[in-house]
Every structure is written in C-alpha cells, then in structure tokens.
Write a protein that holds these residues in place. Structure first.
Motif, PDB file in Angstrom:
ATOM      1  N   GLY A 264      36.053   3.598 -13.905  1.00 18.58           N
ATOM      2  CA  GLY A 264      34.991   3.167 -13.004  1.00 18.58           C
ATOM      3  C   GLY A 264      33.855   2.504 -13.749  1.00 18.58           C
ATOM      4  N   GLY A 265      33.018   1.806 -13.024  1.00 22.88           N
ATOM      5  CA  GLY A 265      31.972   0.987 -13.615  1.00 22.88           C
ATOM      6  C   GLY A 265      31.013   1.723 -14.528  1.00 22.88           C
ATOM      7  N   VAL A 266      30.614   2.941 -14.158  1.00 18.46           N
ATOM      8  CA  VAL A 266      29.644   3.685 -14.959  1.00 18.46           C
ATOM      9  C   VAL A 266      30.234   4.061 -16.325  1.00 18.46           C
ATOM     10  N   SER A 267      31.550   4.227 -16.385  1.00 24.75           N
ATOM     11  CA  SER A 267      32.188   4.601 -17.662  1.00 24.75           C
ATOM     12  C   SER A 267      32.035   3.514 -18.718  1.00 24.75           C
ATOM     13  N   HIS A 268      31.713   2.283 -18.293  1.00 28.64           N
ATOM     14  CA  HIS A 268      31.548   1.178 -19.237  1.00 28.64           C
ATOM     15  C   HIS A 268      30.317   1.345 -20.128  1.00 28.64           C
ATOM     16  N   ALA A 269      29.489   2.332 -19.813  1.00 24.30           N
ATOM     17  CA  ALA A 269      28.335   2.612 -20.675  1.00 24.30           C
ATOM     18  C   ALA A 269      28.782   3.152 -22.029  1.00 24.30           C
ATOM     19  N   GLY A 270      30.023   3.573 -22.122  1.00 30.57           N
ATOM     20  CA  GLY A 270      30.609   3.963 -23.403  1.00 30.57           C
ATOM     21  C   GLY A 270      29.840   5.044 -24.141  1.00 30.57           C
ATOM     22  N   LYS A 271      29.557   4.811 -25.406  1.00 30.34           N
ATOM     23  CA  LYS A 271      28.961   5.841 -26.271  1.00 30.34           C
ATOM     24  C   LYS A 271      27.600   6.316 -25.784  1.00 30.34           C
ATOM     25  N   TYR A 272      26.849   5.458 -25.092  1.00 32.70           N
ATOM     26  CA  TYR A 272      25.516   5.847 -24.625  1.00 32.70           C
ATOM     27  C   TYR A 272      25.606   6.966 -23.580  1.00 32.70           C
ATOM     28  N   LEU A 273      26.724   7.006 -22.878  1.00 34.50           N
ATOM     29  CA  LEU A 273      26.991   8.052 -21.891  1.00 34.50           C
ATOM     30  C   LEU A 273      27.807   9.189 -22.503  1.00 34.50           C
ATOM     31  N   ILE A 274      28.837   8.843 -23.258  1.00 33.90           N
ATOM     32  CA  ILE A 274      29.812   9.831 -23.722  1.00 33.90           C
ATOM     33  C   ILE A 274      29.293  10.689 -24.868  1.00 33.90           C
ATOM     34  N   ASP A 275      28.542  10.112 -25.786  1.00 31.76           N
ATOM     35  CA  ASP A 275      28.045  10.906 -26.926  1.00 31.76           C
ATOM     36  C   ASP A 275      27.184  12.089 -26.475  1.00 31.76           C
ATOM     37  N   PRO A 276      26.188  11.873 -25.593  1.00 29.35           N
ATOM     38  CA  PRO A 276      25.424  13.045 -25.131  1.00 29.35           C
ATOM     39  C   PRO A 276      26.269  13.984 -24.274  1.00 29.35           C
ATOM     40  N   ALA A 277      27.265  13.422 -23.557  1.00 32.80           N
ATOM     41  CA  ALA A 277      28.152  14.272 -22.755  1.00 32.80           C
ATOM     42  C   ALA A 277      28.974  15.187 -23.655  1.00 32.80           C
ATOM     43  N   ARG A 278      29.469  14.644 -24.753  1.00 33.76           N
ATOM     44  CA  ARG A 278      30.248  15.458 -25.700  1.00 33.76           C
ATOM     45  C   ARG A 278      29.394  16.586 -26.295  1.00 33.76           C
ATOM     46  N   ARG A 279      28.171  16.238 -26.677  1.00 35.56           N
ATOM     47  CA  ARG A 279      27.291  17.247 -27.269  1.00 35.56           C
ATOM     48  C   ARG A 279      27.025  18.385 -26.282  1.00 35.56           C
ATOM     49  N   GLU A 280      26.741  18.012 -25.046  1.00 40.24           N
ATOM     50  CA  GLU A 280      26.469  19.027 -24.019  1.00 40.24           C
ATOM     51  C   GLU A 280      27.720  19.854 -23.748  1.00 40.24           C
ATOM     52  N   MET A 281      28.853  19.211 -23.679  1.00 47.67           N
ATOM     53  CA  MET A 281      30.126  19.901 -23.446  1.00 47.67           C
ATOM     54  C   MET A 281      30.395  20.926 -24.547  1.00 47.67           C
ATOM     55  N   LYS A 282      30.186  20.516 -25.791  1.00 50.73           N
ATOM     56  CA  LYS A 282      30.445  21.409 -26.926  1.00 50.73           C
ATOM     57  C   LYS A 282      29.540  22.633 -26.905  1.00 50.73           C
ATOM     58  N   SER A 283      28.333  22.469 -26.378  1.00 50.63           N
ATOM     59  CA  SER A 283      27.395  23.596 -26.352  1.00 50.63           C
ATOM     60  C   SER A 283      27.707  24.582 -25.229  1.00 50.63           C
TER      61      SER A 283
END
Length: 315
Positions: A264-283
């Motif tokens: 989907g379109g929002v996923s195109h934000a790539g690392k700007y979206l996914i990097d903080p998501a990964r950090r939050e997920m790991k915590s």
C-alpha cells in the motif's frame, strides 16, 4: 510436464477494477483495467467486467475466477454484505451472479485477504509457513497465511487488524470505535496528525510543498520531505512508525509469523516508517518472535490484489 493452468483475477477498487489472467506460476499473462462506476448498479458493473474479461485472448482457457474487494465479504457463499468503496453493493450474491454468467467456478474474498495471498506467492515465493500481510493505505487491513493456508475466521472477518484498539481514548474511527490502529497509521489520519504537528513545529520545506496549506499534507509529501532530511517529517514518521510497531508487537506475540509483508501507498515511506516500527516492536514483543520474523515492503504492491484474487482457488 503438466499443462499450464490459467486463472482470472479481479481486483475491485473504488477507482479502478484490475482484471488479469494469471498462470499457475503466478505470472500475469494478460491484464486490463476498467474505471469503477460507483453510480452503476452492481449487475451492470459485473456485466462490464465479464465483457471486458471475455475480450482477453486467453479467457477461454481460464479455469476459475477469483475476486477481491474491500468490505464485509461472506467468503463462504461469495456474497458482498457491504463495501465502503461501492455504496450500492449491499447483500449482492456476487459469486452466484458471476458463475451464472460465466459457468466458471468463482471465489470472492476481502481484498486484504487476496493481497496476503499475492504476498505469499510473489514476495515469499510460496515458502513462508506463517505470513501476515499488512495493507497501509487510506485504511489499514491485514490477511493471515497460517501453515501456508489463508485463515479467514468463523465469519470471514479475520485480519481486521486496522480496527484493533491501541488507545481507547483516541480519535473516532470510521468503524465507530475509538483509537483503532487505523486512526494512527491510515493515510488520512497521518495527514491529520501532520497538519496538527506542523502548526507547532514549522517546516520550510513542507510549507513550500503545500503552499502553506497544511491540510494538503499527504504521506507522499512527508516522505519526500524526510528524504531531504526535514526534521519535522522525520519526527512525524517516527510517531506513525511507533504506532505501527505496537501493532507489529501484537501480531508477533499472537501469530508468531515468519514474515510480515507491508503493502500500500503508506508503506513506500520505507525506512522512515519501518525503522521506528522495528524499534518499538523489539521493545514490546518476545525476543524469540522478533528474531524469527522478517519485515519486508512488498515489491509487487500494484499486483498483489489481482494475482492474489486469481490464486484464491489454488490457495
């Protein structure tokens, strides 16, 4: 060598209807598109789709038909209870109508489910045991592939992850609930949050891109600004990504998938979206679940729905 099979996939969107003939290796052999006429009666739309599909040169070889569309779909009888993109489509026996017109086996399902099938075959190459597809666009949806099979739930409502509550005091969602995931990471809600944020945290770049009208801020504008190092845009994506990470953690602790595929379109934000998501997920998630799950952005966003629809009978 076994004879190649052909399947017809139909991805019914609110703006366009994608139609494709797909072979058993998930390759699109032919494709075409129709504009969606939301004012037309369902039967007229259905007839237009079949007429367009029948013009395709390999149509006579098609073994079955799969259809994906947004909304409340009864996957057991193939009826459309309600579709937000198509206001006239209420309690429409879509499977029955298509089968009567084409004499071909037809399966109808929610578009997030068909996207998850597409992700399973295209992104995961049919190898993931447990896959979750998260659709990030105007709304937020999901589909589950468990033990390599699509999981629909007892009423075909499984995968409505966009309507999991993460803040009971949050904004009212279009579903009527408060604080759904979608109210944080759905495209229009991202824009709404960005407009509020930018009133207090100025950005010359975004101001220029929107001509000073923050109501025109879109996820794409935020992505373009973030790419150029704009601190406000990066901060907004961090906020959205953290909310996505909360969802990821819930998925990992509950489903324990091999892979989460974003589309989907929002996923195109790539690392700007996914990097903080990964950090939050790991915590928040169990370490073993985090270690065994990869997060990828689909390389086939525009094809997932129609290929997944075509593969419904095979799945």
């Amino acid at each position: 060598m076994s004879k190649q099979q052909f399947y017809l996939g139909i991805d019914m969107g609110g703006t366009h209807i994608k139609i494709a003939i797909v072979d058993s290796s998930c390759n699109i052999v032919e494709e075409t598109v129709l504009d969606t006429d939301i004012k037309a009666t369902p039967i007229d739309v259905i007839k237009s789709i079949i007429s367009k599909a029948s013009e395709m040169k390999n149509y006579s070889k098609v073994k079955s038909i799969g259809i994906g569309m947004a909304g409340d779909i009864n996957c057991f009888d193939g009826s459309v209870r309600f579709s937000p993109n198509l206001p006239k489509w209420k309690n429409i026996a879509l499977k029955k109508i298509i089968e009567n017109l084409t004499k071909k086996k037809t399966i109808v399902d929610n578009d997030a489910n068909t996207a998850s099938i597409g992700a399973f075959w295209l992104d995961a190459k049919g190898k993931a045991e447990n896959l979750v597809c998260v659709t990030l666009g105007t709304g937020v949806g999901g589909g589950f592939i468990l033990d390599k099979k699509l999981y629909r739930g007892s009423s075909c409502s499984a995968g409505e992850i966009g309507h999991i509550t993460i803040d009971p005091c949050g904004d009212v969602c279009k579903c009527g609930n408060r604080g759904c995931v979608e109210t944080f990471i759905g495209a229009k809600y991202i824009s709404k949050y960005a407009a509020r944020y930018l009133k207090k945290n100025k950005s010359e770049l975004i101001n220029k891109l929107t001509n000073g009208d923050y109501s025109k801020v879109t996820p794409r504008i935020l992505y373009l600004a973030a790419k150029k190092g704009d601190k406000a845009a990066i901060s907004i994506w961090k906020y959205v990504g953290e909310k996505l990470g909360i969802l990821f953690a819930g998925i990992l602790n509950f489903i324990n998938p091999d892979v989460i595929v974003l589309c989907g379109g929002v996923s195109h934000a790539g690392k700007y979206l996914i990097d903080p998501a990964r950090r939050e997920m790991k915590s928040r998630a169990f370490a073993s679940a985090v270690k065994n799950c990869s997060i990828v952005v689909s390389k086939y966003t525009n094809k997932l729905g129609v290929v997944g629809a075509a593969m419904l009978p095979k799945q």
